[in-house]
Design a protein around this motif. Structure first.
Motif, PDB file in Angstrom:
ATOM      1  N   GLU A 142     -14.979   9.093   1.315  1.00 39.09           N
ATOM      2  CA  GLU A 142     -13.446   9.387   0.793  1.00 39.09           C
ATOM      3  C   GLU A 142     -13.609  10.541  -0.210  1.00 39.09           C
ATOM      4  O   GLU A 142     -12.629  11.391   0.070  1.00 39.09           O
ATOM      5  CB  GLU A 142     -12.674   8.163   0.173  1.00 39.09           C
ATOM      6  CG  GLU A 142     -12.491   7.186   1.414  1.00 39.09           C
ATOM      7  CD  GLU A 142     -13.739   6.509   1.972  1.00 39.09           C
ATOM      8  OE1 GLU A 142     -13.587   6.006   3.170  1.00 39.09           O
ATOM      9  OE2 GLU A 142     -14.483   5.897   1.100  1.00 39.09           O
ATOM     10  N   GLN A 179      -1.827  13.774  -1.122  1.00 40.99           N
ATOM     11  CA  GLN A 179      -2.208  13.170  -2.580  1.00 40.99           C
ATOM     12  C   GLN A 179      -2.637  14.214  -3.417  1.00 40.99           C
ATOM     13  O   GLN A 179      -1.999  14.409  -4.798  1.00 40.99           O
ATOM     14  CB  GLN A 179      -3.340  12.304  -2.505  1.00 40.99           C
ATOM     15  CG  GLN A 179      -2.941  10.843  -1.916  1.00 40.99           C
ATOM     16  CD  GLN A 179      -3.419  10.797  -0.230  1.00 40.99           C
ATOM     17  OE1 GLN A 179      -3.269  11.917   0.594  1.00 40.99           O
ATOM     18  NE2 GLN A 179      -3.888   9.534   0.089  1.00 40.99           N
ATOM     19  N   PHE A 226      -5.638   5.890  -1.774  1.00 46.46           N
ATOM     20  CA  PHE A 226      -6.127   6.152  -0.320  1.00 46.46           C
ATOM     21  C   PHE A 226      -6.729   4.779   0.186  1.00 46.46           C
ATOM     22  O   PHE A 226      -7.029   3.936  -0.651  1.00 46.46           O
ATOM     23  CB  PHE A 226      -6.818   7.488  -0.296  1.00 46.46           C
ATOM     24  CG  PHE A 226      -7.959   7.356  -1.194  1.00 46.46           C
ATOM     25  CD1 PHE A 226      -9.210   6.845  -0.808  1.00 46.46           C
ATOM     26  CD2 PHE A 226      -7.558   8.232  -2.593  1.00 46.46           C
ATOM     27  CE1 PHE A 226     -10.273   6.932  -1.771  1.00 46.46           C
ATOM     28  CE2 PHE A 226      -9.079   7.971  -3.264  1.00 46.46           C
ATOM     29  CZ  PHE A 226     -10.016   7.310  -2.961  1.00 46.46           C
ATOM     30  N   ASN A 227      -7.111   4.949   1.587  1.00 50.51           N
ATOM     31  CA  ASN A 227      -7.830   3.766   1.940  1.00 50.51           C
ATOM     32  C   ASN A 227      -9.138   4.254   2.428  1.00 50.51           C
ATOM     33  O   ASN A 227      -9.364   5.353   2.854  1.00 50.51           O
ATOM     34  CB  ASN A 227      -6.831   3.306   3.356  1.00 50.51           C
ATOM     35  CG  ASN A 227      -5.508   2.461   2.832  1.00 50.51           C
ATOM     36  OD1 ASN A 227      -5.545   1.698   1.862  1.00 50.51           O
ATOM     37  ND2 ASN A 227      -4.641   2.909   3.687  1.00 50.51           N
ATOM     38  N   TRP A 228      -9.880   3.299   2.574  1.00 49.25           N
ATOM     39  CA  TRP A 228     -11.327   3.495   3.446  1.00 49.25           C
ATOM     40  C   TRP A 228     -11.148   4.500   4.723  1.00 49.25           C
ATOM     41  O   TRP A 228     -10.098   3.860   5.354  1.00 49.25           O
ATOM     42  CB  TRP A 228     -12.222   2.091   3.515  1.00 49.25           C
ATOM     43  CG  TRP A 228     -12.621   1.874   2.260  1.00 49.25           C
ATOM     44  CD1 TRP A 228     -12.680   2.164   1.263  1.00 49.25           C
ATOM     45  CD2 TRP A 228     -13.554   0.713   2.476  1.00 49.25           C
ATOM     46  NE1 TRP A 228     -13.406   1.461   0.326  1.00 49.25           N
ATOM     47  CE2 TRP A 228     -13.877   0.656   1.015  1.00 49.25           C
ATOM     48  CE3 TRP A 228     -14.136  -0.184   3.204  1.00 49.25           C
ATOM     49  CZ2 TRP A 228     -15.117  -0.604   0.472  1.00 49.25           C
ATOM     50  CZ3 TRP A 228     -14.969  -1.241   2.711  1.00 49.25           C
ATOM     51  CH2 TRP A 228     -15.379  -1.290   1.550  1.00 49.25           C
ATOM     52  N   ASN A 229     -11.946   5.223   5.070  1.00 52.84           N
ATOM     53  CA  ASN A 229     -11.760   6.203   6.227  1.00 52.84           C
ATOM     54  C   ASN A 229     -10.721   6.884   6.421  1.00 52.84           C
ATOM     55  O   ASN A 229     -10.615   7.402   7.596  1.00 52.84           O
ATOM     56  CB  ASN A 229     -12.145   5.132   7.434  1.00 52.84           C
ATOM     57  CG  ASN A 229     -13.217   4.311   7.414  1.00 52.84           C
ATOM     58  OD1 ASN A 229     -14.499   5.053   7.116  1.00 52.84           O
ATOM     59  ND2 ASN A 229     -13.096   3.044   7.483  1.00 52.84           N
ATOM     60  N   ASP A 230      -9.831   7.053   5.461  1.00 54.80           N
ATOM     61  CA  ASP A 230      -8.755   7.986   5.464  1.00 54.80           C
ATOM     62  C   ASP A 230      -9.537   9.350   5.594  1.00 54.80           C
ATOM     63  O   ASP A 230     -10.395  10.026   5.094  1.00 54.80           O
ATOM     64  CB  ASP A 230      -7.923   8.290   4.464  1.00 54.80           C
ATOM     65  CG  ASP A 230      -6.748   7.080   4.238  1.00 54.80           C
ATOM     66  OD1 ASP A 230      -6.564   6.240   5.315  1.00 54.80           O
ATOM     67  OD2 ASP A 230      -6.232   6.983   3.269  1.00 54.80           O
ATOM     68  N   GLN A 231      -8.837  10.202   6.506  1.00 49.62           N
ATOM     69  CA  GLN A 231      -9.529  11.512   6.668  1.00 49.62           C
ATOM     70  C   GLN A 231      -8.970  12.685   6.266  1.00 49.62           C
ATOM     71  O   GLN A 231      -9.342  13.972   6.211  1.00 49.62           O
ATOM     72  CB  GLN A 231      -9.420  11.845   8.511  1.00 49.62           C
ATOM     73  CG  GLN A 231     -10.175  10.789   9.298  1.00 49.62           C
ATOM     74  CD  GLN A 231     -11.795  10.723   8.830  1.00 49.62           C
ATOM     75  OE1 GLN A 231     -12.133  11.736   9.060  1.00 49.62           O
ATOM     76  NE2 GLN A 231     -12.272   9.487   8.610  1.00 49.62           N
ATOM     77  N   ASP A 232      -7.680  12.579   5.767  1.00 55.47           N
ATOM     78  CA  ASP A 232      -7.070  13.753   5.134  1.00 55.47           C
ATOM     79  C   ASP A 232      -6.218  13.236   3.897  1.00 55.47           C
ATOM     80  O   ASP A 232      -5.547  12.118   3.807  1.00 55.47           O
ATOM     81  CB  ASP A 232      -5.942  14.328   6.009  1.00 55.47           C
ATOM     82  CG  ASP A 232      -5.418  15.668   5.596  1.00 55.47           C
ATOM     83  OD1 ASP A 232      -5.858  16.225   4.484  1.00 55.47           O
ATOM     84  OD2 ASP A 232      -4.161  16.034   6.151  1.00 55.47           O
ATOM     85  N   MET A 233      -6.649  13.842   2.615  1.00 53.66           N
ATOM     86  CA  MET A 233      -6.025  13.524   1.425  1.00 53.66           C
ATOM     87  C   MET A 233      -5.004  14.620   0.916  1.00 53.66           C
ATOM     88  O   MET A 233      -4.672  14.531  -0.361  1.00 53.66           O
ATOM     89  CB  MET A 233      -7.072  13.260   0.368  1.00 53.66           C
ATOM     90  CG  MET A 233      -8.116  12.245   0.881  1.00 53.66           C
ATOM     91  SD  MET A 233      -7.685  10.646   0.967  1.00 53.66           S
ATOM     92  CE  MET A 233      -9.345   9.743   1.321  1.00 53.66           C
ATOM     93  N   GLN A 276     -13.572  13.770   1.920  1.00 61.05           N
ATOM     94  CA  GLN A 276     -12.146  14.158   2.196  1.00 61.05           C
ATOM     95  C   GLN A 276     -11.236  14.759   1.201  1.00 61.05           C
ATOM     96  O   GLN A 276     -10.486  15.819   1.323  1.00 61.05           O
ATOM     97  CB  GLN A 276     -11.537  13.241   2.993  1.00 61.05           C
ATOM     98  CG  GLN A 276     -12.365  12.559   4.141  1.00 61.05           C
ATOM     99  CD  GLN A 276     -12.521  13.486   5.311  1.00 61.05           C
ATOM    100  OE1 GLN A 276     -11.853  14.575   5.280  1.00 61.05           O
ATOM    101  NE2 GLN A 276     -13.510  13.529   5.954  1.00 61.05           N
ATOM    102  N   GLU A 278      -9.367   4.525  -4.676  1.00 64.53           N
ATOM    103  CA  GLU A 278      -9.311   3.701  -3.452  1.00 64.53           C
ATOM    104  C   GLU A 278      -8.553   2.357  -3.628  1.00 64.53           C
ATOM    105  O   GLU A 278      -8.472   1.699  -4.553  1.00 64.53           O
ATOM    106  CB  GLU A 278     -10.779   3.427  -2.800  1.00 64.53           C
ATOM    107  CG  GLU A 278     -11.676   2.487  -3.783  1.00 64.53           C
ATOM    108  CD  GLU A 278     -12.928   2.126  -3.021  1.00 64.53           C
ATOM    109  OE1 GLU A 278     -13.289   0.938  -3.121  1.00 64.53           O
ATOM    110  OE2 GLU A 278     -13.766   2.992  -2.712  1.00 64.53           O
TER     111      GLU A 278
END
Length: 396
Positions: free
Chosen positions: A236, A216, A206-213, A239, A177
């Motif tokens: 996270e 990556q 990735f950032n907090w609350n990202d919905q799609d990884m 996700q 994160e």
């Protein structure tokens, strides 16, 4: 008239100055421990666990007569994982409540923000969850930041060792994160791999609350990695698992303990087999102390099955932390910040999580951490429960 931000800063500085100038008046602190943790928000489970462990220890200590003839008290504050609130809570615990120590919570971003006010005021801090290396190894002398928890530098070595045990390709991907906790872990993971003659095959943030990884995950998959080390919180990681499933990539996943709270609930069967580092489990064979704490947990919460206990590490670490603080107060012979800070280096006891003999070593900057890495524990998610890896369906 000063702008609001300037006025707030001026008032805050005045409060600190007042507190510091009144050091003589505060020479005798109160028999309370201030607990600044997340009791609301997505990591509320952590604050509840820390509170429970601390309360059980305090109940036992008070039943035995307290410390220096006084009963201990826990004063609870919510930081909701927000660094400014953690700083405010620290000042309130020290300057208003006049407690003898601060218990630290789940978020490393909060712990890092507390370093300055802890040392401006000179009140002992005892971390029981946040694992950022620099929060404790902060270069201060004297150092008022202590910890009974994991340390990221040591966790990185633990996770890398486990990853290389199971990797067939020798290629490891790292998901972390974009916070002080995650960014601080990247050099620790790289150093742990370098010590084994390896490099990361992929490093994805990735950032907090990202919905799609998915982007990556695809890059990590295409690197040839067959193991993914995950340094994130449960939401996270959920996700990440969903993106891995969508991308048809099934690496072995090993995580730091940010994914030990409710990943099994969020991700369902996708979480099965995800390995997580912990400091304690109530599902292993228990010592006499462990059995006593289990009975207290049942009495306070009604939970009878150890598998249903959430955040066992937070409970156990907080329990031991309170006892180490109580021992230091006894050695100091007073409720006094400076004397207790110095006395912590003299504490030695057999704890619930591990033996602490001694708990801390003033001559070694790494040993502001009481819990040594040989006592870390590997657990795994299975059917919504976090269970010991040894003897699990995945221990083959």
């Amino acid at each position: 008239m000063l702008p609001e931000t300037s006025l707030r800063g001026t008032l805050l500085a005045a409060t600190v100055a007042l507190g510091l100038s009144a050091t003589g008046a505060f020479a005798q602190q109160e028999p309370c421990i201030g607990n600044s943790v997340a009791v609301t928000g997505p990591a509320a489970f952590s604050g509840q666990a820390i509170k429970l462990g601390a309360e059980i220890a305090i109940d036992e200590i008070n039943a035995a007569g307290g410390v220096l003839g006084k009963k201990l008290k826990l004063i609870q504050y919510d930081d909701a994982g927000a660094p400014p609130r953690g700083v405010d809570n620290t000042r309130r615990i020290a300057l208003a409540d006049k407690c003898i120590a601060v218990l630290g919570g789940f978020h490393s971003t909060v712990a890092l923000a507390q370093v300055d006010p802890i040392h401006e005021i000179g009140i002992p801090y005892m971390g029981v969850w946040a694992a950022n290396t620099k929060a404790i190894e902060n270069g201060r002398d004297p150092n008022f930041m202590f910890r009974i928890s994991a340390k990221d530098k040591w966790v990185a070595r633990f996770l890398v060792d486990e990853a290389l045990k199971v990797s067939k390709s020798g290629k490891i991907a790292f998901f972390y994160e974009n916070t002080g906790w995650g960014n601080g872990a990247l050099p620790d993971i790289k150093a742990a791999l370098a010590a084994k003659g390896k490099e990361l095959a992929a490093a994805e943030t990735f950032n907090w609350n990202d919905q799609d990884m998915t982007p990556q995950v695809i890059r990590a998959r295409d690197s040839g990695a067959d193991v993914a080390i995950v340094w994130s919180l449960d939401r996270e990681a959920n996700q990440i698992l969903r993106s891995m499933d969508k991308s048809s990539w099934k690496p072995t996943i090993i995580g730091a303990w940010g994914i030990s709270g409710n990943l099994g609930e969020l991700a369902g069967p996708l979480a099965n087999g995800v390995r997580v580092m912990q400091t304690y489990s109530f599902q292993t064979e228990q010592s006499a102390t462990g059995k006593k704490v289990l009975a207290a947990i049942e009495a306070k919460t009604g939970i009878k099955d150890p598998k249903d206990i959430k955040a066992a590490s937070g409970i156990a670490d907080a329990y031991d932390a309170v006892y180490l603080l109580a021992d230091a107060i006894k050695i100091a012979g007073a409720y006094d910040w400076k004397k207790v800070q110095a006395a912590l280096y003299e504490v030695s006891r057999d704890g619930l999580v591990a033996p602490y003999k001694p708990a801390f070593d003033k001559k070694d900057p790494e040993r502001q951490d009481a819990l040594l890495p040989q006592y870390y524990l590997l657990t795994v998610w299975h059917d919504g429960k976090l269970i010991p890896f040894k003897g699990s369906p995945y221990d083959k």
